[in-house]
Every structure is written in structure tokens, then in C-alpha cells.
Design a protein around this motif. Sequence first.
Motif, short mmCIF file in Angstrom:
data_model
loop_
_atom_site.label_atom_id
_atom_site.label_comp_id
_atom_site.label_asym_id
_atom_site.label_seq_id
_atom_site.Cartn_x
_atom_site.Cartn_y
_atom_site.Cartn_z
N ARG A 50 -10.15 21.36 8.47
CA ARG A 50 -8.96 21.57 9.31
C ARG A 50 -9.15 21.04 10.73
N ARG A 51 -10.37 21.19 11.29
CA ARG A 51 -10.63 20.64 12.63
C ARG A 51 -10.48 19.12 12.64
N ALA A 54 0.84 -1.20 0.00
CA ALA A 54 0.00 0.00 0.00
C ALA A 54 0.87 1.24 0.00
N LEU A 55 0.47 2.22 -0.74
CA LEU A 55 1.18 3.49 -0.81
C LEU A 55 0.74 4.35 0.36
N HIS A 56 1.69 4.82 1.15
CA HIS A 56 1.37 5.67 2.29
C HIS A 56 1.68 7.12 1.91
N VAL A 57 0.67 7.93 1.93
CA VAL A 57 0.83 9.33 1.55
C VAL A 57 0.44 10.19 2.74
N THR A 58 1.28 11.14 3.07
CA THR A 58 0.99 12.07 4.15
C THR A 58 0.82 13.46 3.56
N HIS A 59 -0.27 14.10 3.91
CA HIS A 59 -0.53 15.46 3.43
C HIS A 59 -0.43 16.43 4.59
N THR A 60 0.07 17.61 4.31
CA THR A 60 0.16 18.64 5.35
C THR A 60 -1.22 19.27 5.55
N GLU A 61 -1.31 20.09 6.58
CA GLU A 61 -2.57 20.77 6.85
C GLU A 61 -2.93 21.75 5.74
#
Length: 64
Positions: free
Chosen positions: A37-38, A3-10
Amino acid sequence: MAALHVTHTEEEMPAAVAAGHEMAGMALTDRDEAAVRRVLRGETTATEEADRLAAEIIARRTRR
């Protein structure tokens, strides 16, 4: 396949959500972005935000 793990910033996630909604013809409001955002910050859940919105809609309809 792993699985591809992708992290996105706020900043990236609301932009991605907004882009998807714009493509669907439903632009996000400032209140929508604040809700995104919450959820991202862990202050609330998507279910809680949906429940809050539903309660607001019901309250508006019953005031008429």
C-alpha cells in the motif's frame, strides 16, 4: 496491437498481489500488505521497501 492499460484501485492491487503470493505458497503478512500500500500511494518505492526488509533481516542476524 495496442498495449492494454489497466488501473487497479488501492483495494484491488493488494488483493491481486496476495492472490499471486498465495498461489506460490507465500502468503502475505500484514506488514507485507502495508508495504504494498505504501508503494501504491507513492510513499516509498519497491526498491526502498526491499532495502528496508534486507536491513531488518541483517539486523536480526547480527544480534544473535
